[in-house]
Design a protein around this motif. Structure first.
Motif, PDB file in Angstrom:
ATOM      1  N   PRO A   1       0.781  -1.241   0.000  1.00  0.00           N
ATOM      2  CA  PRO A   1       0.000   0.000   0.000  1.00  0.00           C
ATOM      3  C   PRO A   1       0.811   1.287   0.000  1.00  0.00           C
ATOM      4  CG  PRO A   1      -0.115  -1.065   2.144  1.00  0.00           C
ATOM      5  CD  PRO A   1       0.579  -2.018   1.217  1.00  0.00           C
ATOM      6  N   THR A   2       2.083   1.235   0.317  1.00  0.00           N
ATOM      7  CA  THR A   2       2.882   2.466   0.361  1.00  0.00           C
ATOM      8  C   THR A   2       3.893   2.541  -0.771  1.00  0.00           C
ATOM      9  OG1 THR A   2       4.568   1.497   1.797  1.00  0.00           O
ATOM     10  CG2 THR A   2       2.681   2.580   2.874  1.00  0.00           C
ATOM     11  N   GLN A   3       3.888   1.565  -1.667  1.00  0.00           N
ATOM     12  CA  GLN A   3       4.887   1.542  -2.739  1.00  0.00           C
ATOM     13  C   GLN A   3       4.234   1.532  -4.112  1.00  0.00           C
ATOM     14  OE1 GLN A   3       7.436  -1.861  -1.779  1.00  0.00           O
ATOM     15  NE2 GLN A   3       8.931  -0.363  -1.081  1.00  0.00           N
TER      16      GLN A   3
ATOM     17  N   GLN B   1       8.866  -4.477  -1.363  1.00  0.00           N
ATOM     18  CA  GLN B   1       8.180  -5.280  -0.359  1.00  0.00           C
ATOM     19  C   GLN B   1       7.297  -6.379  -0.938  1.00  0.00           C
ATOM     20  OE1 GLN B   1       6.036  -2.188   1.616  1.00  0.00           O
ATOM     21  NE2 GLN B   1       7.819  -1.490   2.765  1.00  0.00           N
ATOM     22  N   PHE B   2       7.146  -6.409  -2.251  1.00  0.00           N
ATOM     23  CA  PHE B   2       6.238  -7.372  -2.871  1.00  0.00           C
ATOM     24  C   PHE B   2       6.802  -7.737  -4.230  1.00  0.00           C
ATOM     25  CE2 PHE B   2       2.348  -8.551  -5.212  1.00  0.00           C
ATOM     26  CZ  PHE B   2       1.758  -9.416  -4.308  1.00  0.00           C
ATOM     27  N   ALA B   3       6.712  -9.018  -4.594  1.00  0.00           N
ATOM     28  CA  ALA B   3       7.241  -9.462  -5.888  1.00  0.00           C
ATOM     29  C   ALA B   3       6.277 -10.452  -6.528  1.00  0.00           C
ATOM     30  CB  ALA B   3       8.615 -10.099  -5.704  1.00  0.00           C
ATOM     31  N   ILE B   4       6.357 -10.510  -7.847  1.00  0.00           N
ATOM     32  CA  ILE B   4       5.518 -11.420  -8.622  1.00  0.00           C
ATOM     33  C   ILE B   4       6.386 -12.181  -9.611  1.00  0.00           C
ATOM     34  CG2 ILE B   4       3.421 -10.039  -8.383  1.00  0.00           C
ATOM     35  CD1 ILE B   4       3.929  -8.984 -11.248  1.00  0.00           C
ATOM     36  N   LEU B   5       5.822 -13.265 -10.121  1.00  0.00           N
ATOM     37  CA  LEU B   5       6.454 -14.026 -11.204  1.00  0.00           C
ATOM     38  C   LEU B   5       5.371 -14.813 -11.912  1.00  0.00           C
ATOM     39  CD1 LEU B   5       6.501 -17.221 -10.214  1.00  0.00           C
ATOM     40  CD2 LEU B   5       8.502 -16.477  -8.968  1.00  0.00           C
TER      41      LEU B   5
END
Length: 152
Positions: A81-83, A121-125
């Motif tokens: 939520p902050t990035q 803080q969050f990653a996807i693949l």
């Protein structure tokens, strides 16, 4: 096994690994040739400016595994939520002779460490069927994302 950062001289290695990854997941050589012809000029400036980064695992002087990473623009989201960026993992590949030795796990740990260093803080693949069990074992989970080819 030594790990090193991807560099501009790794253009052909990344292209070769990307093609092999998609070939092993069932894509045709015709599609892959077309894709790589477009991917190579897309990747070259991103390797130069560092917006595509990652790691290569070396056995002696031979590159045997690699991972690509990006920090992609994304609006703030409940998961971050902050990035306004997400980490993105792509082009994870381990040469066949080196599989089942923990290299994929090592690449993913390098990726997570790099994202933490960059304060993402969050990653996807996007997982192939072959890669999915590794990612699940490392705590990754499926999301609600869907896809559709349009206007093709």
């Amino acid at each position: 096994m030594e790990a090193r950062a991807l560099g501009v001289d790794d253009l052909e290695l990344v292209c070769r690994h990307r093609e092999a990854m998609f070939r092993e997941s069932g894509r045709s050589d015709d599609v892959l040739r077309t894709m790589t012809a477009q991917f190579r000029p897309w990747l070259a400036p991103r390797l130069r400016d560092g917006s595509y980064f990652g790691f290569v695992l070396m056995d002696g002087g031979e590159a045997v595994a690699g991972i690509g990473l990006m920090a992609i623009d994304w609006p703030p989201h409940p998961s971050h939520p902050t990035q306004d960026k997400r980490g993105y993992v792509l082009n994870v590949y381990v040469e066949q002779a080196y599989r089942k030795q923990g290299l994929g796990r090592r690449l993913m740990q390098l990726a997570e460490d790099e994202f933490a260093e960059r304060k993402l803080q969050f990653a996807i693949l996007h997982a192939t069927e072959m890669g999915r069990p590794l990612y699940v074992a490392l705590g990754w989970h499926a999301t609600t994302e869907m896809a559709k080819a349009v206007g093709a």
